[in-house]
Design an enzyme around this catalytic site. Structure first.
Site, PDB file in Angstrom:
ATOM      1  N   TYR A  65       0.841  -1.207   0.000  1.00  0.00           N
ATOM      2  CA  TYR A  65       0.000   0.000   0.000  1.00  0.00           C
ATOM      3  C   TYR A  65       0.877   1.258   0.000  1.00  0.00           C
ATOM      4  CZ  TYR A  65      -3.329   3.447   1.787  1.00  0.00           C
ATOM      5  OH  TYR A  65      -4.104   4.559   1.965  1.00  0.00           O
ATOM      6  N   ASP A 102      -0.860  -7.589   6.573  1.00  0.00           N
ATOM      7  CA  ASP A 102      -1.938  -6.616   6.374  1.00  0.00           C
ATOM      8  C   ASP A 102      -3.042  -7.357   5.620  1.00  0.00           C
ATOM      9  OD1 ASP A 102      -3.646  -4.642   5.366  1.00  0.00           O
ATOM     10  OD2 ASP A 102      -2.052  -3.160   5.186  1.00  0.00           O
ATOM     11  N   LYS A 111     -11.883   0.049   5.374  1.00  0.00           N
ATOM     12  CA  LYS A 111     -12.247  -0.636   4.142  1.00  0.00           C
ATOM     13  C   LYS A 111     -13.362  -1.658   4.413  1.00  0.00           C
ATOM     14  CE  LYS A 111      -8.829   1.928   2.840  1.00  0.00           C
ATOM     15  NZ  LYS A 111      -7.464   1.453   2.812  1.00  0.00           N
TER      16      LYS A 111
END
Ligand SMILES: *Cc1c(COP(=O)(O)O)cnc(C)c1O
Length: 387
Positions: free
Chosen positions: A106, A178, A203
């Site tokens: 990310y 993650d 999310k």
């Protein structure tokens, strides 16, 4: 698909019932919000388990219990954002320590590692985690932490959890996963020996695009003790109202994930045939180069996909303008469909060399598929692609 399937009915029930502190004063069926900074003592040294909201709050505790149960960890700290969770975990380390991670993590995590923690004396190796040789070369006893993100964003590359975590464990290196992209419904990193799991609850866990939050889930009690200390000391815990929103969102995690996935699969299959689309990245397509690994370690494919647009036929901007149901926006994992251009938006902070190295092009389009009607979404894309 694999052994994780047997957890499915269990997870549906846990999502609804775990950590729901029903209110004994008025019998509300949901957890009350406790918007208080402090809690009074009944007498010196005698309180009801809470003293100050940065350190602990009953609404946040309810959420933490719920997320820990879903991931299968011993405990959880709910944090203000996903980046707050990641920051807290990096503080398990000290100057001089070394971290091995992927070159396609990310963008915000990459920035935190490369531009913040690097200055604090922690060193990082950003490697291609799909390449077993690169993994073996990088994961030496020198490393103190291995940071894994799978599937990756936005190209949906998969890291072999069993292989990479197994290697790190054999060298007693802390492993962190993650798990934001799949949620515990489709992937359970603790089953593969991970020490810590993190989430951006912004999310899928919350799922309604109305809050930012994060979570650190601990694989053992020692990690939990230190982690809770860090989250409190750093002051990155989640506000009670935000925690309440995430707890509410999680109750529908399973039906949402099922719909995200069904829609994403239908769209991916459709786009794969479209003459204005050059390539589709989605873990549920047999054409994914790591399909065998996907079947082995994931119990579902998720709701994220990406594709290469044939920009000789249509530009990204033209596509975005013609869409009705897909909003041009960053973020992901909400009930509404979003579309974006990683090169100039979500991943711009990586800089051009890192973007190119990770395989993102100016033609890459990322889609967070929502839970609307699949035929409406496909019709919208068809209409916009054809012009
Ligand atoms: C969004 C995201 C984060 C950061 O979370 P925030 O809630 O935006 O701080 C970290 N990891 C992944 C995979 C993400 O998608």
């Amino acid at each position: 698909m694999n052994k994780q399937n047997k957890n499915r009915p269990d997870l549906r029930t846990k999502a609804v019932h775990t950590g729901v502190y029903k209110d004994s004063s008025y019998n509300s069926v949901t957890t009350p919000i406790y918007p208080t900074s402090t809690f009074y003592f009944d007498a010196l040294g005698k309180n009801k388990g809470y003293d100050y909201t940065r350190s602990g709050n009953p609404t946040r505790s309810a959420l933490e219990e719920n997320i820990a149960a879903l991931e299968g960890g011993v405990g959880c700290s709910a944090t203000a954002t996903g980046m707050a969770a990641i920051t807290a975990v990096l503080f398990y380390l000290k100057p001089g320590d070394h971290v091995v991670t992927g070159d396609d993590i990310y963008g915000g995590t990459y920035r935190l590692f490369a531009q913040v923690f690097s200055r604090g004396g922690i060193s990082f190796d950003f490697i291609n985690m799909r390449d077993p040789r690169a993994v073996r070369k990088a994961i030496t006893a020198k490393a103190k932490m291995v940071w894994i993100e799978t599937p990756s964003n936005p190209l949906l590359n998969i890291v072999d959890l069993e292989g990479v975590i197994g290697l790190a464990r054999s060298k007693k290196i802390l492993t962190v996963v993650d798990n934001t992209f799949l949620s515990p419904y489709f992937q359970r990193p603790f089953d593969f020996g991970a020490d810590i799991v993190v989430h951006s609850t912004t999310k899928y866990l919350n799922g309604h695009s109305d809050v930012v939050g994060g979570a650190v889930i601990y694989g053992n009690k020692d990690l939990e003790t230190r982690g809770r200390f860090l989250v409190n000391a750093l002051g990155v815990s989640e506000a009670p109202f935000d925690a309440w929103l995430v707890l509410r969102g999680i109750k529908t995690l399973v039906p949402r994930m099922e719909t995200h996935q069904a829609n994403a699969l239908a769209i991916a299959r459709h786009l794969e045939q479209h003459k204005h689309v050059k390539k589709v990245y989605y873990p549920g397509l047999e054409s994914h180069p790591q399909y065998a690994l996907i079947k082995k370690q994931m119990s579902g494919f998720g709701g994220m996909l990406a594709f290469e647009l044939d920009t000789k036929k249509i530009t990204p901007d033209q596509l975005f303008k013609r869409l009705k149901y897909f909003s041009l926006a960053e973020s992901l994992g909400g009930v509404e469909s979003l579309i974006e251009h990683p090169w100039s938006m979500s991943h711009a902070s990586m800089g051009e060399p890192a973007l190119k190295a990770s395989g993102i092009t100016k033609e890459t389009i990322r889609v967070s598929v929502g839970i609307e009607g699949a035929q409406d979404l496909i019709g919208d894309l068809d209409n916009a692609l054809s012009g």
